[in-house]
Design a protein around this motif. Structure first.
Motif, PDB file in Angstrom:
ATOM      1  N   VAL A   1       0.836  -1.202   0.000  1.00 22.18           N
ATOM      2  CA  VAL A   1       0.000   0.000   0.000  1.00 22.18           C
ATOM      3  C   VAL A   1       0.872   1.253   0.000  1.00 22.18           C
ATOM      4  N   VAL A   2       1.904   1.262   0.827  1.00 23.42           N
ATOM      5  CA  VAL A   2       2.821   2.406   0.885  1.00 23.42           C
ATOM      6  C   VAL A   2       3.433   2.671  -0.494  1.00 23.42           C
ATOM      7  N   GLN A   3       3.921   1.629  -1.130  1.00 24.17           N
ATOM      8  CA  GLN A   3       4.547   1.791  -2.444  1.00 24.17           C
ATOM      9  C   GLN A   3       3.549   2.287  -3.485  1.00 24.17           C
ATOM     10  N   TYR A   4       2.321   1.806  -3.407  1.00 23.46           N
ATOM     11  CA  TYR A   4       1.286   2.243  -4.349  1.00 23.46           C
ATOM     12  C   TYR A   4       1.013   3.738  -4.198  1.00 23.46           C
ATOM     13  N   LEU A   5       0.906   4.196  -2.968  1.00 25.86           N
ATOM     14  CA  LEU A   5       0.611   5.615  -2.749  1.00 25.86           C
ATOM     15  C   LEU A   5       1.759   6.508  -3.199  1.00 25.86           C
ATOM     16  N   ILE A   6       2.975   6.036  -3.013  1.00 25.62           N
ATOM     17  CA  ILE A   6       4.140   6.843  -3.388  1.00 25.62           C
ATOM     18  C   ILE A   6       4.406   6.782  -4.889  1.00 25.62           C
ATOM     19  N   ASN A   7       4.421   5.579  -5.444  1.00 25.69           N
ATOM     20  CA  ASN A   7       4.857   5.398  -6.831  1.00 25.69           C
ATOM     21  C   ASN A   7       3.756   5.599  -7.863  1.00 25.69           C
ATOM     22  N   ILE A   8       2.522   5.267  -7.501  1.00 30.93           N
ATOM     23  CA  ILE A   8       1.415   5.370  -8.452  1.00 30.93           C
ATOM     24  C   ILE A   8       0.561   6.611  -8.191  1.00 30.93           C
ATOM     25  N   LYS A   9       0.259   6.868  -6.930  1.00 35.45           N
ATOM     26  CA  LYS A   9      -0.588   8.016  -6.588  1.00 35.45           C
ATOM     27  C   LYS A   9       0.220   9.302  -6.396  1.00 35.45           C
ATOM     28  N   ASN A  10       1.536   9.161  -6.303  1.00 29.81           N
ATOM     29  CA  ASN A  10       2.454  10.312  -6.238  1.00 29.81           C
ATOM     30  C   ASN A  10       2.279  11.190  -4.999  1.00 29.81           C
ATOM     31  N   TYR A  11       1.951  10.573  -3.878  1.00 26.75           N
ATOM     32  CA  TYR A  11       1.917  11.337  -2.632  1.00 26.75           C
ATOM     33  C   TYR A  11       3.345  11.637  -2.185  1.00 26.75           C
ATOM     34  N   LYS A  12       3.554  12.865  -1.744  1.00 27.10           N
ATOM     35  CA  LYS A  12       4.882  13.292  -1.312  1.00 27.10           C
ATOM     36  C   LYS A  12       5.117  13.027   0.173  1.00 27.10           C
ATOM     37  N   THR A  13       4.026  12.947   0.926  1.00 32.13           N
ATOM     38  CA  THR A  13       4.108  12.685   2.363  1.00 32.13           C
ATOM     39  C   THR A  13       3.092  11.609   2.719  1.00 32.13           C
ATOM     40  N   VAL A  14       3.539  10.587   3.425  1.00 26.50           N
ATOM     41  CA  VAL A  14       2.669   9.492   3.854  1.00 26.50           C
ATOM     42  C   VAL A  14       2.894   9.259   5.344  1.00 26.50           C
ATOM     43  N   THR A  15       1.808   9.096   6.080  1.00 31.45           N
ATOM     44  CA  THR A  15       1.906   8.733   7.488  1.00 31.45           C
ATOM     45  C   THR A  15       1.028   7.512   7.744  1.00 31.45           C
ATOM     46  N   LEU A  16       1.255   6.858   8.871  1.00 31.88           N
ATOM     47  CA  LEU A  16       0.605   5.586   9.165  1.00 31.88           C
ATOM     48  C   LEU A  16      -0.115   5.661  10.502  1.00 31.88           C
ATOM     49  N   VAL A  17      -1.352   5.176  10.534  1.00 30.57           N
ATOM     50  CA  VAL A  17      -2.119   5.100  11.777  1.00 30.57           C
ATOM     51  C   VAL A  17      -2.797   3.738  11.830  1.00 30.57           C
ATOM     52  N   GLY A  18      -2.634   3.034  12.949  1.00 30.59           N
ATOM     53  CA  GLY A  18      -3.254   1.727  13.088  1.00 30.59           C
ATOM     54  C   GLY A  18      -4.040   1.610  14.375  1.00 30.59           C
ATOM     55  N   PHE A  19      -5.046   0.741  14.338  1.00 28.99           N
ATOM     56  CA  PHE A  19      -5.907   0.488  15.491  1.00 28.99           C
ATOM     57  C   PHE A  19      -5.801  -0.978  15.898  1.00 28.99           C
ATOM     58  N   SER A  20      -5.485  -1.235  17.154  1.00 32.04           N
ATOM     59  CA  SER A  20      -5.472  -2.586  17.709  1.00 32.04           C
ATOM     60  C   SER A  20      -4.588  -3.504  16.857  1.00 32.04           C
TER      61      SER A  20
END
Length: 321
Positions: free
Chosen positions: A121-140
């Protein structure tokens, strides 16, 4: 020494009980205004992942990872998505394999340590969707996954990934398993077990040769992990799975700022899920332990309908960009 001792969360009057904090949002919270756009991405092993994206046309995105038997439609996912949208972030809700409403293709299941899917998912957002900043939030469960990913990636984590937050994280899965199997938590364990078994019966129709049909012997979550989760995902048994996938083993290696938000009264977390010593000796790992909050509760009443942990999560992330 990032152990945050002065947490600002205060439970509302009459809502200090940890089970009320845990159960009431699940039953009664409604979050309006989130309209997802679904995108499906392929995994390297021939499976797929469904992402539900709440966009505000930003160049930065947060990846939200849900809990056990969760999905993008849960109120806690929508609440966090809305909090980030409000502050100019696209929110990407990551549905684990088999959790998007359609059974995944392979016999493998989602689990607490499948960080390769999060990396996809991280690679998709960076390489395909071209997001410059990505952060991560998880629950349980998703929090453990997020923390494990940050720790095991260490300095190799993509430069676009800036920081992460884990909420109600079972950092030590064995310790958490001991707690959830106690009689006081039977309402949670039975609920999870019933949906997990039903999902496995559906998967059996797709992979009849590779899945045991011995459902009558499944009486606990440990039984389920012994019989299904472990063998379908390359583990010896439940103990092997829990031991190898606990984020507590990895989190000291994080190279990005990470916040763990675990309430002291969480009914599902054991003592080992509060990594005080690791946080005290780390420059990157922050541990915040409010006195109250239950498991993924942190109920708050305000005009925005935003819960405390949502405000706190965005605050932490924007402070550490």
């Amino acid at each position: 020494m990032p152990v945050i001792s002065n947490s600002t969360y205060k439970a509302p009057f009459l809502l200090g009980n940890n089970h009320l904090q845990t159960i009431l949002p699940t039953l009664f919270r409604k979050v309006k205004g989130i309209r997802y756009l679904r995108e499906r991405i392929d995994t390297p092993d021939g499976d797929f992942i469904d992402l539900d994206i709440s966009p505000v046309e930003a160049h930065r995105a947060v990846i939200l990872s849900h809990g056990l038997e969760g999905k993008s439609g849960r109120a806690y996912m929508k609440g966090m998505a809305k909090a980030f949208n409000r502050r100019g972030w696209d929110a990407v809700s990551f549905n684990f394999r088999g959790c998007s409403g359609e059974m995944n293709r392979t016999s493998a299941t989602y689990h607490s340590g499948r960080t390769e899917d999060l990396h996809t998912v991280v690679q998709y957002l960076i390489n395909i969707k071209n997001y410059k900043t990505v952060t991560l939030v998880g629950f349980s469960l998703g929090a453990n996954l997020t923390l494990k990913y940050a720790g095991e990636m260490g300095g190799t984590i993509p430069a676009e990934v800036k920081c992460a937050v884990g909420i109600s994280s079972p950092c030590d899965l064995i310790s958490s398993a001991v707690e959830i199997h106690k009689m006081k938590n039977i309402i949670y364990s039975k609920r999870f077990l019933s949906t997990l078994v039903e999902k496995m019966k559906k998967k059996e129709h797709l992979h009849p040769a590779g899945i045991s049909r011995d459902y009558k012997s499944i009486r606990t979550l440990k039984d389920f992990d012994d019989k299904f989760t472990a063998p379908l995902n390359g583990f010896i048994d439940a103990m092997d799975y829990w031991g190898r996938c606990s984020s507590a083993r990895y989190i000291a290696g994080t190279a990005i700022p990470v916040l763990i938000l675990n309430s002291k009264d969480d009914p599902i977390l054991g003592e080992e899920c509060f990594p005080y010593e690791t946080a005290a000796s780390s420059e990157k790992l922050f541990l915040e332990v409010p006195e109250k909050g239950g498991h993924m509760g942190f109920i708050t009443f305000n005009k925005n309908g935003e819960y405390w942990h949502e405000t706190r999560t965005v605050e932490f992330i924007e402070q550490h960009l």
